[in-house]
Design an enzyme around this catalytic site. Structure first.
Site, PDB file in Angstrom:
ATOM      1  N   ASN A   1       0.883  -1.166   0.000  1.00  0.00           N
ATOM      2  CA  ASN A   1       0.000   0.000   0.000  1.00  0.00           C
ATOM      3  C   ASN A   1       0.915   1.209   0.000  1.00  0.00           C
ATOM      4  OD1 ASN A   1      -1.781   2.053   0.474  1.00  0.00           O
ATOM      5  ND2 ASN A   1      -2.354   1.399   2.549  1.00  0.00           N
ATOM      6  N   TRP A   2       1.044   1.814  -1.171  1.00  0.00           N
ATOM      7  CA  TRP A   2       2.016   2.922  -1.310  1.00  0.00           C
ATOM      8  C   TRP A   2       1.535   4.200  -0.632  1.00  0.00           C
ATOM      9  CZ3 TRP A   2       4.278   2.899  -7.016  1.00  0.00           C
ATOM     10  CH2 TRP A   2       4.957   1.694  -7.223  1.00  0.00           C
TER      11      TRP A   2
ATOM     12  N   HIS B   1      -9.632   1.616   4.133  1.00  0.00           N
ATOM     13  CA  HIS B   1      -8.404   1.719   4.940  1.00  0.00           C
ATOM     14  C   HIS B   1      -8.673   2.659   6.113  1.00  0.00           C
ATOM     15  CE1 HIS B   1      -4.356   2.766   6.174  1.00  0.00           C
ATOM     16  NE2 HIS B   1      -3.974   1.643   5.614  1.00  0.00           N
TER      17      HIS B   1
ATOM     18  N   GLU C   1      -6.109  -4.735  10.071  1.00  0.00           N
ATOM     19  CA  GLU C   1      -5.059  -3.776  10.380  1.00  0.00           C
ATOM     20  C   GLU C   1      -5.371  -3.041  11.683  1.00  0.00           C
ATOM     21  OE1 GLU C   1      -2.748  -2.601   6.590  1.00  0.00           O
ATOM     22  OE2 GLU C   1      -4.452  -1.263   6.782  1.00  0.00           O
TER      23      GLU C   1
ATOM     24  N   SER D   1       2.830  -2.415  10.231  1.00  0.00           N
ATOM     25  CA  SER D   1       4.267  -2.559  10.499  1.00  0.00           C
ATOM     26  C   SER D   1       4.814  -3.950  10.147  1.00  0.00           C
ATOM     27  CB  SER D   1       4.587  -2.186  11.950  1.00  0.00           C
ATOM     28  OG  SER D   1       4.205  -0.839  12.209  1.00  0.00           O
TER      29      SER D   1
ATOM     30  N   GLY E   1       2.602  -1.246   4.243  1.00  0.00           N
ATOM     31  CA  GLY E   1       2.746   0.176   3.926  1.00  0.00           C
ATOM     32  C   GLY E   1       4.201   0.543   3.721  1.00  0.00           C
ATOM     33  N   GLY E   2       4.797   1.106   4.745  1.00  0.00           N
ATOM     34  CA  GLY E   2       6.171   1.626   4.668  1.00  0.00           C
ATOM     35  C   GLY E   2       7.171   0.707   3.987  1.00  0.00           C
TER      36      GLY E   2
HETATM   37  P1  PGA Z   1       2.511   0.115   7.611  1.00  0.00           P
HETATM   38  O1  PGA Z   1       1.091   0.401   6.919  1.00  0.00           O
HETATM   39  O2  PGA Z   1       3.012  -1.194   7.040  1.00  0.00           O
HETATM   40  O3  PGA Z   1       3.373   1.271   7.224  1.00  0.00           O
HETATM   41  O4  PGA Z   1       2.283   0.021   9.082  1.00  0.00           O
HETATM   42  C1  PGA Z   1       0.175  -0.626   6.688  1.00  0.00           C
HETATM   43  C2  PGA Z   1      -1.079  -0.077   6.056  1.00  0.00           C
HETATM   44  O5  PGA Z   1      -1.536   1.000   6.462  1.00  0.00           O
HETATM   45  O6  PGA Z   1      -1.656  -0.699   5.144  1.00  0.00           O
END
Ligand code: PGA
Length: 249
Positions: free
Chosen positions: A9-10, A94, A166, A212, A233-234
């Site tokens: 998820n960019w 989301h 999430e 995370s 995400g990150g």
């Molecule tokens: P994150 O984000 O991996 O940076 O915690 C996950 C997401 O929001 O889909």
């Protein structure tokens, strides 16, 4: 056997040219036949990313869409537009959209239905706040989200869907849920699907963990029986994403 699905998820990162460069950088790192790999990218990056990924194993997803067919909805993007551009998945609900853009379950239910109607696979997100977890109402909250977001959706469509669990307190914080916490809720979501639909639907639906996820914790999380991959995400914006996709190699 459910095939794992690992999606990046960019979020609001990567200009179109940066997006194309990232696709090239990750190209050889994200090959894993055991896994469906998806990049969910900002709307403006969809066309260049679809082109950049031609001939690769990676599919493209959107981060959002609107439920109306077409018309006077300035700034919105329809399911048909996404489909025509080569998109296969779309993140719906989301927590950042629920929180910053006040998207509620009634709206998300319309989006889920429209996405399915257009032939897109929704990645439906759910998850609790830290406060809700501490109050002990995590599963009640998530069951409520799932029931409302899937109201009126047929079992056959739910079987093909992706649900991402999430926990909001784990998103972008570096604070991953423990494997046991993640598995408990993913299993609870599967039980909820069985209760609303049936066992076959519950066994078919793919449930991701997100929050995370990184190269160090992915293998342990994805080894759980109810965790069918991750929404990342990150870590999806760096070479590390290759290690996450190849968690079983
Ligand atoms: P994150 O984000 O991996 O940076 O915690 C996950 C997401 O929001 O889909």
């Amino acid at each position: 056997m459910r095939k794992k699905i690992i999606a990046g998820n960019w979020k609001m990162n990567m200009t179109p040219s940066q997006a194309v460069a990232l696709c090239a950088e990750l190209k050889d790192l994200v090959k894993n036949d055991d896994v469906d790999v998806v990049y969910c990218v900002p709307a403006i990056d969809i066309v260049p990313v679809v082109n950049a990924l031609k001939g690769t194993n990676v599919k493209v997803g959107a981060e959002n869409m609107y439920f109306e067919e077409k018309g006077a909805f300035t700034g919105e993007i329809s399911a048909a537009m996404l489909k025509d551009a080569g998109v296969e998945y779309v993140i719906i609900g989301h927590s950042e959209r629920r929180d910053y853009f006040k998207e509620d379950d009634a709206l998300l239910n319309k989006k889920v239905k429209k996405a399915i109607e257009a032939g897109l696979t929704p990645i439906l997100c759910c998850g609790e706040t830290l406060e809700q977890r501490e109050m002990g109402i995590t599963m009640d909250w998530i069951r409520m989200q799932i029931k409302s977001d899937l109201a009126g959706v047929a079992a056959a469509d739910v079987a093909k869907l992706v649900i991402a669990y999430e926990p909001i307190w784990a998103i972008g914080t570096g604070k991953t849920a423990t494997t046991a916490q993640a598995e408990e809720v993913c299993g609870g979501i599967r039980a909820c699907i069985e209760e609303i639909y049936d066992k076959a639907t519950a066994e078919a639906v793919r449930i991701q963990y997100g929050g995370s996820v990184n190269a160090a914790n992915a293998a342990e999380l994805f080894a759980e029986k109810d965790i069918d991959g991750g929404l990342v995400g990150g870590a999806s914006l760096k070479a590390d994403f290759g290690k996450i996709v190849c968690y079983n190699k």
